[in-house]
Design an enzyme around this catalytic site. Sequence first.
Site, PDB file in Angstrom:
ATOM      1  N   ASP A  59       0.810  -1.217   0.000  1.00 18.39           N
ATOM      2  CA  ASP A  59       0.000   0.000   0.000  1.00 18.39           C
ATOM      3  C   ASP A  59       0.846   1.272   0.000  1.00 18.39           C
ATOM      4  O   ASP A  59       0.682   2.147   0.854  1.00 18.39           O
ATOM      5  CB  ASP A  59      -0.924   0.022   1.230  1.00 18.39           C
ATOM      6  CG  ASP A  59      -1.759  -1.236   1.369  1.00 18.39           C
ATOM      7  OD1 ASP A  59      -2.181  -1.775   0.329  1.00 18.39           O
ATOM      8  OD2 ASP A  59      -1.997  -1.693   2.497  1.00 18.39           O
TER       9      ASP A  59
ATOM     10  N   GLU B 172     -11.474   0.912  -2.918  1.00 17.35           N
ATOM     11  CA  GLU B 172     -10.723   1.323  -1.727  1.00 17.35           C
ATOM     12  C   GLU B 172      -9.450   2.063  -2.148  1.00 17.35           C
ATOM     13  O   GLU B 172      -9.169   2.242  -3.337  1.00 17.35           O
ATOM     14  CB  GLU B 172     -10.349   0.099  -0.875  1.00 17.35           C
ATOM     15  CG  GLU B 172      -9.518  -0.931  -1.613  1.00 17.35           C
ATOM     16  CD  GLU B 172      -9.384  -2.238  -0.850  1.00 17.35           C
ATOM     17  OE1 GLU B 172     -10.105  -2.439   0.151  1.00 17.35           O
ATOM     18  OE2 GLU B 172      -8.565  -3.068  -1.257  1.00 17.35           O
TER      19      GLU B 172
END
Length: 549
Positions: free
Chosen positions: A58, A231
């Site tokens: 991420d 997301e």
Amino acid sequence: MARFLPHKAIVLLAALIPVAQVQAKATFEWFDYKAADSTPVAEKGTFQNPILPGFYPDPSITRKDDTYFLVNSSFAYTPGLPIFKSNDLVHWEQAGHALHKASQVTFDGLGISRGIFAPTIRYHDGLFYIITTAVDAGGNFIITAKDPAGPWSDPVWLPEVGGIDPDLFIDDDGRAYIAHNDAPPGEPLYDGHRAVWLWELELDTLKVVPDSRKLLINGGVDISSEPVWIEGPHIYHINDWYYLTCAEGGTSVNHSQVVFRTRNLDEPFEPYKNNPILTQRDRPESNVTSTGHADFIQTPQGEWWSVFLATRPYQGNHYNTGRETFILPLSWDNGWPHILPAGEPVPVNVPLPEAVAKNKPTFAEKSRHFHDDFEAQEPGPQWLALNNFNREWVSQADSALTLTPVTPSLVVAEQSAFLGKRQQHLSFNASAQVSHIDANTAAGLVVFQNRRYHYFLGTEIVADGRSVFLEKVADGQVTRVAQMRLDDTRQRVELTVSGDQDTLRFSVTDHKGNTQQVGDEQAATLVSTQTAGGFVGALIGLHARHTEQ
């Protein structure tokens, strides 16, 4: 003439002795990790992906002047939120951790894949911001620092902002916004139905503006096709457009990156007709999969790049190195960003940006060998602990690392005496020298995915010498798969694990230099994300625990 203290005096005296002097201990003299794969040298004029090999998922990136800063998710490991810096997008070095003290957050009792999810790092007007989620540990929060190396502030919690993966966007006029993943409006229409929401943020107080919440994206690019897990949103204001990029499809083989745009944040976002702008789901046999969770950055020269996560699987979708950080140039076509054309594999060799030093080793190249003689006063940034910042059970002195057992097992939820370093290669050799263990103590090497899935190559003192054993933990069930005796309890032993994609071999070398394999070959798939679940990669760790009296 001998004098004997009464029983009460003995108890009182024992109470006055420091705990560290009466607790059992285990001492390690060194740890060594080497890549054993045949990674090719970067082609002339290129550098290689991944730029951060191993469990660095991420990624989010920002820039101050000509220096770039990147942060990754850390889940329930501490210290958390590793921060890297670079002057050229190629050569990275760790600057520190943004979560570095107990007053910021605690992950006590959490599973390894809870905790810190998908941070965003941004720089604005002399201050760095990180916004992220502490899953099951407080929710969304913002921390700030003048220097990314730290110190970072204690969190400003955002109780109004639900869900995960918050983004901080600061517009040209100084107004700030938080975009984030959360439940959709009304009842979910299908499994994985999520939405992206927007709040306005008062930047001076870091408080959300009441009643400013609004829906940006419901479901994904095309809700009629039931897209899942929208997301990781990031918003950018580029020229006359606001761009919103998100991950879609779930952070596995169906992962992708999609993009939307609008002229005004008060107007709906329009999806790009050629979405996704990055995916490998149409290449199931690729050496790189699961691409997504991208963030964009512009260089001072006006070029654009994107960092994103991806995985390097073996034997189907097994991977032990976790979700890693990759980078690619980003191009623009008719006002839309493009990372990788549909159907193309993620390139391992990436053209060097202009004026980048060609003979300087990258972070990935330096990661091929890590050796620690424990000469520093405390463990370095490579070493991660479980759950909280309490490290009373570890000390470094006289070129040795000493662990004081806390728990009888790594399976329990409490923090254990454990320090782990990321597995960064599909094939590797890792060794540690154990120079001393007390009675009622076991210590050694752990190949660790989580508390329910790991291997422990340990040594302990037994009645007729020293025992070396191999323990397998599968779905929380502990099995001692091999055990052998060494005659001399006083001498150092070297414990080794060798990994080669889907296999692990464990061995011990005694003080005379004799090496023996401990047990049969073991399945490395046991400590893969595919088998164990979750979002992290495997760690090679040092561990000490209590044994039965």
